[in-house]
Each structure stands twice: as structure tokens, then as C-alpha cells.
Write a protein that holds these residues in place. Sequence first.
Motif, PDB file in Angstrom:
ATOM      1  N   ALA A 134      63.426 107.576  99.310  1.00  0.00           N
ATOM      2  CA  ALA A 134      62.764 108.723  98.686  1.00  0.00           C
ATOM      3  C   ALA A 134      61.570 109.190  99.508  1.00  0.00           C
ATOM      4  CB  ALA A 134      62.325 108.372  97.271  1.00  0.00           C
ATOM      5  N   LYS A 135      60.923 108.256 100.223  1.00  0.00           N
ATOM      6  CA  LYS A 135      59.784 108.635 101.065  1.00  0.00           C
ATOM      7  C   LYS A 135      60.204 109.514 102.234  1.00  0.00           C
ATOM      8  CE  LYS A 135      56.630 104.763 100.209  1.00  0.00           C
ATOM      9  NZ  LYS A 135      55.929 103.608 100.822  1.00  0.00           N
ATOM     10  N   LYS A 136      61.470 109.372 102.656  1.00  0.00           N
ATOM     11  CA  LYS A 136      61.956 110.110 103.820  1.00  0.00           C
ATOM     12  C   LYS A 136      62.597 111.455 103.433  1.00  0.00           C
ATOM     13  CE  LYS A 136      62.961 105.804 106.280  1.00  0.00           C
ATOM     14  NZ  LYS A 136      64.028 104.977 106.926  1.00  0.00           N
ATOM     15  N   ASP A 137      62.847 111.661 102.149  1.00  0.00           N
ATOM     16  CA  ASP A 137      63.532 112.882 101.697  1.00  0.00           C
ATOM     17  C   ASP A 137      62.735 113.524 100.561  1.00  0.00           C
ATOM     18  OD1 ASP A 137      65.213 114.887 100.888  1.00  0.00           O
ATOM     19  OD2 ASP A 137      67.006 113.635 100.773  1.00  0.00           O
ATOM     20  N   ASN A 138      62.226 114.733 100.819  1.00  0.00           N
ATOM     21  CA  ASN A 138      61.410 115.412  99.806  1.00  0.00           C
ATOM     22  C   ASN A 138      62.181 115.783  98.553  1.00  0.00           C
ATOM     23  OD1 ASN A 138      59.144 115.311 101.410  1.00  0.00           O
ATOM     24  ND2 ASN A 138      59.443 117.353 102.282  1.00  0.00           N
ATOM     25  N   ASP A 139      63.504 115.984  98.696  1.00  0.00           N
ATOM     26  CA  ASP A 139      64.315 116.420  97.569  1.00  0.00           C
ATOM     27  C   ASP A 139      65.024 115.271  96.862  1.00  0.00           C
ATOM     28  OD1 ASP A 139      63.697 119.134  98.014  1.00  0.00           O
ATOM     29  OD2 ASP A 139      65.190 119.215  99.619  1.00  0.00           O
ATOM     30  N   LEU A 140      64.633 114.054  97.175  1.00  0.00           N
ATOM     31  CA  LEU A 140      65.251 112.880  96.558  1.00  0.00           C
ATOM     32  C   LEU A 140      64.299 112.244  95.559  1.00  0.00           C
ATOM     33  CD1 LEU A 140      67.582 110.834  96.412  1.00  0.00           C
ATOM     34  CD2 LEU A 140      66.488 109.589  98.286  1.00  0.00           C
ATOM     35  N   PHE A 141      64.820 111.957  94.371  1.00  0.00           N
ATOM     36  CA  PHE A 141      64.040 111.307  93.315  1.00  0.00           C
ATOM     37  C   PHE A 141      64.801 110.068  92.855  1.00  0.00           C
ATOM     38  CE2 PHE A 141      62.879 115.703  93.392  1.00  0.00           C
ATOM     39  CZ  PHE A 141      61.522 115.728  93.115  1.00  0.00           C
ATOM     40  N   VAL A 142      64.056 109.053  92.512  1.00  0.00           N
ATOM     41  CA  VAL A 142      64.642 107.800  92.038  1.00  0.00           C
ATOM     42  C   VAL A 142      64.295 107.624  90.565  1.00  0.00           C
ATOM     43  CG1 VAL A 142      64.698 105.289  92.286  1.00  0.00           C
ATOM     44  CG2 VAL A 142      64.484 106.742  94.322  1.00  0.00           C
ATOM     45  N   LEU A 143      65.329 107.518  89.741  1.00  0.00           N
ATOM     46  CA  LEU A 143      65.154 107.296  88.302  1.00  0.00           C
ATOM     47  C   LEU A 143      65.465 105.834  88.010  1.00  0.00           C
ATOM     48  CD1 LEU A 143      64.740 108.228  85.373  1.00  0.00           C
ATOM     49  CD2 LEU A 143      67.156 108.915  85.333  1.00  0.00           C
ATOM     50  N   PHE A 144      64.442 105.087  87.656  1.00  0.00           N
ATOM     51  CA  PHE A 144      64.600 103.657  87.386  1.00  0.00           C
ATOM     52  C   PHE A 144      64.585 103.416  85.883  1.00  0.00           C
ATOM     53  CE2 PHE A 144      62.515  99.492  86.645  1.00  0.00           C
ATOM     54  CZ  PHE A 144      63.557  98.680  87.093  1.00  0.00           C
ATOM     55  N   ILE A 145      65.697 102.804  85.377  1.00  0.00           N
ATOM     56  CA  ILE A 145      65.811 102.514  83.945  1.00  0.00           C
ATOM     57  C   ILE A 145      66.002 101.011  83.784  1.00  0.00           C
ATOM     58  CG2 ILE A 145      67.068 103.007  81.813  1.00  0.00           C
ATOM     59  CD1 ILE A 145      68.099 105.571  83.131  1.00  0.00           C
ATOM     60  N   PRO A 146      64.994 100.311  83.289  1.00  0.00           N
ATOM     61  CA  PRO A 146      65.116  98.851  83.129  1.00  0.00           C
ATOM     62  C   PRO A 146      65.922  98.492  81.876  1.00  0.00           C
ATOM     63  CG  PRO A 146      62.994  99.577  82.337  1.00  0.00           C
ATOM     64  CD  PRO A 146      63.674 100.806  82.870  1.00  0.00           C
ATOM     65  N   LYS A 147      66.160  97.209  81.705  1.00  0.00           N
ATOM     66  CA  LYS A 147      66.903  96.761  80.522  1.00  0.00           C
ATOM     67  C   LYS A 147      66.120  97.049  79.241  1.00  0.00           C
ATOM     68  CE  LYS A 147      69.462  93.100  82.908  1.00  0.00           C
ATOM     69  NZ  LYS A 147      69.730  91.642  82.981  1.00  0.00           N
ATOM     70  N   ASN A 148      64.825  96.850  79.298  1.00  0.00           N
ATOM     71  CA  ASN A 148      63.975  97.111  78.126  1.00  0.00           C
ATOM     72  C   ASN A 148      63.479  98.562  78.139  1.00  0.00           C
ATOM     73  OD1 ASN A 148      62.448  96.548  80.427  1.00  0.00           O
ATOM     74  ND2 ASN A 148      60.685  95.846  79.234  1.00  0.00           N
ATOM     75  N   TYR A 149      64.417  99.504  78.231  1.00  0.00           N
ATOM     76  CA  TYR A 149      64.050 100.922  78.394  1.00  0.00           C
ATOM     77  C   TYR A 149      63.335 101.511  77.181  1.00  0.00           C
ATOM     78  CZ  TYR A 149      68.363 101.680  75.709  1.00  0.00           C
ATOM     79  OH  TYR A 149      69.338 101.653  74.740  1.00  0.00           O
ATOM     80  N   THR A 150      63.407 100.821  76.042  1.00  0.00           N
ATOM     81  CA  THR A 150      62.739 101.336  74.841  1.00  0.00           C
ATOM     82  C   THR A 150      61.232 101.088  74.859  1.00  0.00           C
ATOM     83  OG1 THR A 150      63.256  99.267  73.685  1.00  0.00           O
ATOM     84  CG2 THR A 150      64.784 101.112  73.392  1.00  0.00           C
ATOM     85  N   ASP A 151      60.765 100.206  75.752  1.00  0.00           N
ATOM     86  CA  ASP A 151      59.325  99.960  75.846  1.00  0.00           C
ATOM     87  C   ASP A 151      58.614 101.203  76.394  1.00  0.00           C
ATOM     88  OD1 ASP A 151      59.876  97.453  74.953  1.00  0.00           O
ATOM     89  OD2 ASP A 151      59.618  96.459  76.901  1.00  0.00           O
ATOM     90  N   GLN A 153      60.837 105.030  84.815  1.00  0.00           N
ATOM     91  CA  GLN A 153      59.953 105.594  85.837  1.00  0.00           C
ATOM     92  C   GLN A 153      60.727 106.484  86.801  1.00  0.00           C
ATOM     93  OE1 GLN A 153      58.513 101.708  87.190  1.00  0.00           O
ATOM     94  NE2 GLN A 153      56.464 102.230  86.419  1.00  0.00           N
ATOM     95  N   ILE A 154      60.022 107.486  87.343  1.00  0.00           N
ATOM     96  CA  ILE A 154      60.589 108.395  88.344  1.00  0.00           C
ATOM     97  C   ILE A 154      59.742 108.276  89.606  1.00  0.00           C
ATOM     98  CG2 ILE A 154      61.150 110.790  88.920  1.00  0.00           C
ATOM     99  CD1 ILE A 154      61.346 111.352  85.936  1.00  0.00           C
ATOM    100  N   PHE A 155      60.373 107.968  90.733  1.00  0.00           N
ATOM    101  CA  PHE A 155      59.669 107.807  92.002  1.00  0.00           C
ATOM    102  C   PHE A 155      60.092 108.923  92.955  1.00  0.00           C
ATOM    103  CE2 PHE A 155      60.203 103.582  90.134  1.00  0.00           C
ATOM    104  CZ  PHE A 155      58.920 103.086  90.171  1.00  0.00           C
ATOM    105  N   SER A 156      59.123 109.474  93.682  1.00  0.00           N
ATOM    106  CA  SER A 156      59.431 110.526  94.659  1.00  0.00           C
ATOM    107  C   SER A 156      58.295 110.646  95.652  1.00  0.00           C
ATOM    108  CB  SER A 156      59.659 111.872  93.954  1.00  0.00           C
ATOM    109  OG  SER A 156      58.488 112.272  93.275  1.00  0.00           O
TER     110      SER A 156
END
Length: 443
Positions: free
Chosen positions: A90-107, A112-115
Motif C-alpha cells: 500500500a505504501k508503493k501504490d497511492n490507489d491501494l487500500f488495505v481493509l483489515f478485519i480481525p476475528k473480533n471485528y465487533t470490538d 482498520q483501513i491502511f493506505s
Amino acid sequence: MNKTLLIIRREYLARVKKKSFVLMTFLVPGLILAMYGGIYLIAKNSDAMNKVRQIRVIDESGVFSAKLKDHKNIRFSTSAQTLPEAKTAAKKDNDLFVLFIPKNYTDKNSIQIFSEKKPNFALIDEIEKQVNTIATGNNMVSAGIDLQKIATLKTNISAETKQLTNDGEKDSNLTSAYGIGVASAILIYLSLFIYGSQVMRGVIEEKTNRVIEVIVSSVKPFQLMLGKILGVGLVGLTQFLLWIVLSTTITNVAEKAFNQDEVRTEQSSNPSQKNIDKNSIKSAQMPIGNPVMGFLNTLKGINYVYILGCFIFYFLSGYLLYSALFAAVGSAVDSETETQQFMFPITLPLLFTYILSFAFLVNNPDSTLAFWLSIIPFTAPIAMMVRIPFGVPDWQLALSMVLMVAGFIFTTWVAARIYRVGVLMYGKKTSYKELAKWFFYKE
């Protein structure tokens, strides 16, 4: 009276014949057409103009990745990378986003979204909406609720607003009322400053050039002031009327052009429909989401004669009220840089009402504050024009107009007493105390 008419004629013709007047008279409607065209092109090609955002989904819960749907310029893809690897990409691509969904997503704040750069609100809103929908559906399934049955029970109800009148029911046209109210507030506010300032500058220029000494030898100061005010006011009224006529014509032309363009677009997308009758072309409309056609359609059914008549009255009465005070300020100073100490108290009610028109009046046109602001002469030109598209009782409109007439007669009288002395004063620092003395000087 003949001398006043001569001054009015001179002020009017001197300004109307200027190239700047002709240029601005025709340039403003042209800019309106360009604005319509720009909005139309942006709305039509908005999807093509936006960059495609790639969302790599790292779903540790296994609930979301297969259910996230692509939307306009957002593309979802399941990633087999680890979170650190995805962050590096994501650091190398401005149009790329990382959507991280953990097991405990209800917390709270667990998803999180990284870009490399900050995401826009539309992207975040779409991700949150889809994630919440999927999570809610998953919870319903876990609770044994049939999602298909719920889908068949869903409704999409919208309320149509109708206004009850003596002639029966009619559309409320809330969007157009809001737009006209805001537009009227802007036009009145700008016009009072622009044309009022022209009066003030004219007085200062004639005073500093000592031309005023020659003029007042054959014309009374009050006649001179009144002639300048009315002459410049007629210039403003002429320009506004021409703007309205040209803008209305351009709006109608733009509406037909946008409709025909949409018909051509539909024909090109459906080659079998080669022949479309004239009635179909006339009735064709842009998609509901198109802001240009949405705005043009809301203008239908508006009582233009009533609104235009009120606008002309409040423009003229407000202009006469404030320009008389501007003329008094111009007569009291020797240069435009000295006007600030007198201008601010005069224009403060106008500025106060202008700000309130966006923050309060358009949403509360029938409130007590709106009523009093539309009655007080110093604030009525803006406040009443904001209220009129929403409907104002006849007695309130009549009372406001009577007080406006009384207001500009009073301010003209006050300004004239200051003007008759100040216009012949040179090289003396003017103060409020000095203005009070000028006011009480006898003829």
C-alpha cells in the motif's frame, strides 16, 4: 426637480455606456451557462473521472471477504498476504487500500483501513455501510432469522409534499424555495454592497477632485445626493433585469440541450430505437441523480412574477436605505481608506442577516426571529427575500414594505443632513462626534 433628473440621467448614462457594464451584463449569463455545462459534464462523467480504488481485504473472521461487492470506482479483492506485506504494498501504490478485519471485528475500532494517503469520505462510508450490512445479516442468520423473508418485507417509502391553498393542492417545491431563498440573499447582499459602494466612491472622487464645489454652486446638496443614488440604483436595476432575462433564456436553452443529449445517449445505447418522436424528446429527462436537471425541474411551477416583483422592491428600497448612508460616509472622508470605521457599523446588520440566512432562516422561515428580521428595515431586504419563496402572510409582507419605505425616507433625511456639510469639508479627521455636529447644523 429638473436638476435632480439631470443628475440621474448623467449618472445612469455615464455608467451604462461603460464597456465594463456591457461586458458584465453579458458575461454573467454566459458564466451561468458555462456553470450548467460544467456541472452536467462532471455529473455525466463522474465515474470515469474518479480513480479506481483497489481494496485488498484481509479477513481473519472469514465472514466478509466473499460478500463485499464492487461499487462504482471501488474494487474489492481478497488478499492472501500478511498484514505487514499488505501495508508495504500500500505504501508503493497511492490507489491501494488495505481493509483489515480481525476475528473480533465487533470490538470498537477493531476494523482498520491502511493506505499511503488519506481515504475520502465516500470510500470510508461505502466500506462501513457494506461491513455493517454483512455483519447485521450474519447476526440475523445466527439468531435463526430468515433474511429472504425480511428482504421481501422491506419498503422504500418517500413522502411527497403538498401545500394547501385556496386554489387547491399544489407542490410545495421545497428544493426550489430553498434555492431561490439562498440565491436572493446572495444577490441582495452583493448588490447593496456593489452599487452602494459605487455611490460612496463617486462622492469621494468628486470631493477630492474639488468638482463638488462647482456642482453645489448650482445644485443643492440634497438634490445632488438623491440624483447620484437614484442614477446608480437604476443602473443596478437595469443590469439585474437584463441578467434575469438572459439567464432565463439560457436556462431554457440549456434544459433542451441536456434533454436532447440524453435522448442521443439512449439511442446510442439502444440502436433498435432509431426513431423517437418529438414528444419523447420533449419529455425526456436526465437521471434523477443528475444535479443540473434536478435543479431545472424544481424551478417549474414557481410564481416568478410575484418573486421578481418582491425582489425589485427590496432591492430598490434596501439600496436606497444603504446607499444614502454610504453617500454620507463618502462625504465625511477624503479617501476610501478612511471609510472602514464608518462602514462596519452600517453594514453589520446586513452581514448578520446574510450569515443567518444560511444557518437559520432557510430552515426556520416562520420563526419569531425570522419575522422580526424581515420587519426591521436594516435587515428586511435579505430576511424577507429568504422567507418569500416559502410563503409569507400578506399582512407581514405589507408591514415590511411600509417600514422599508419609512426606513429609507428616514435614512435619506439623516444622510442628507450629514452630506450637506461633509461634502465641503476637507483635510479634517472625521469622528462620530463631528458627524453629530454636522447633523444638528442649521441651514
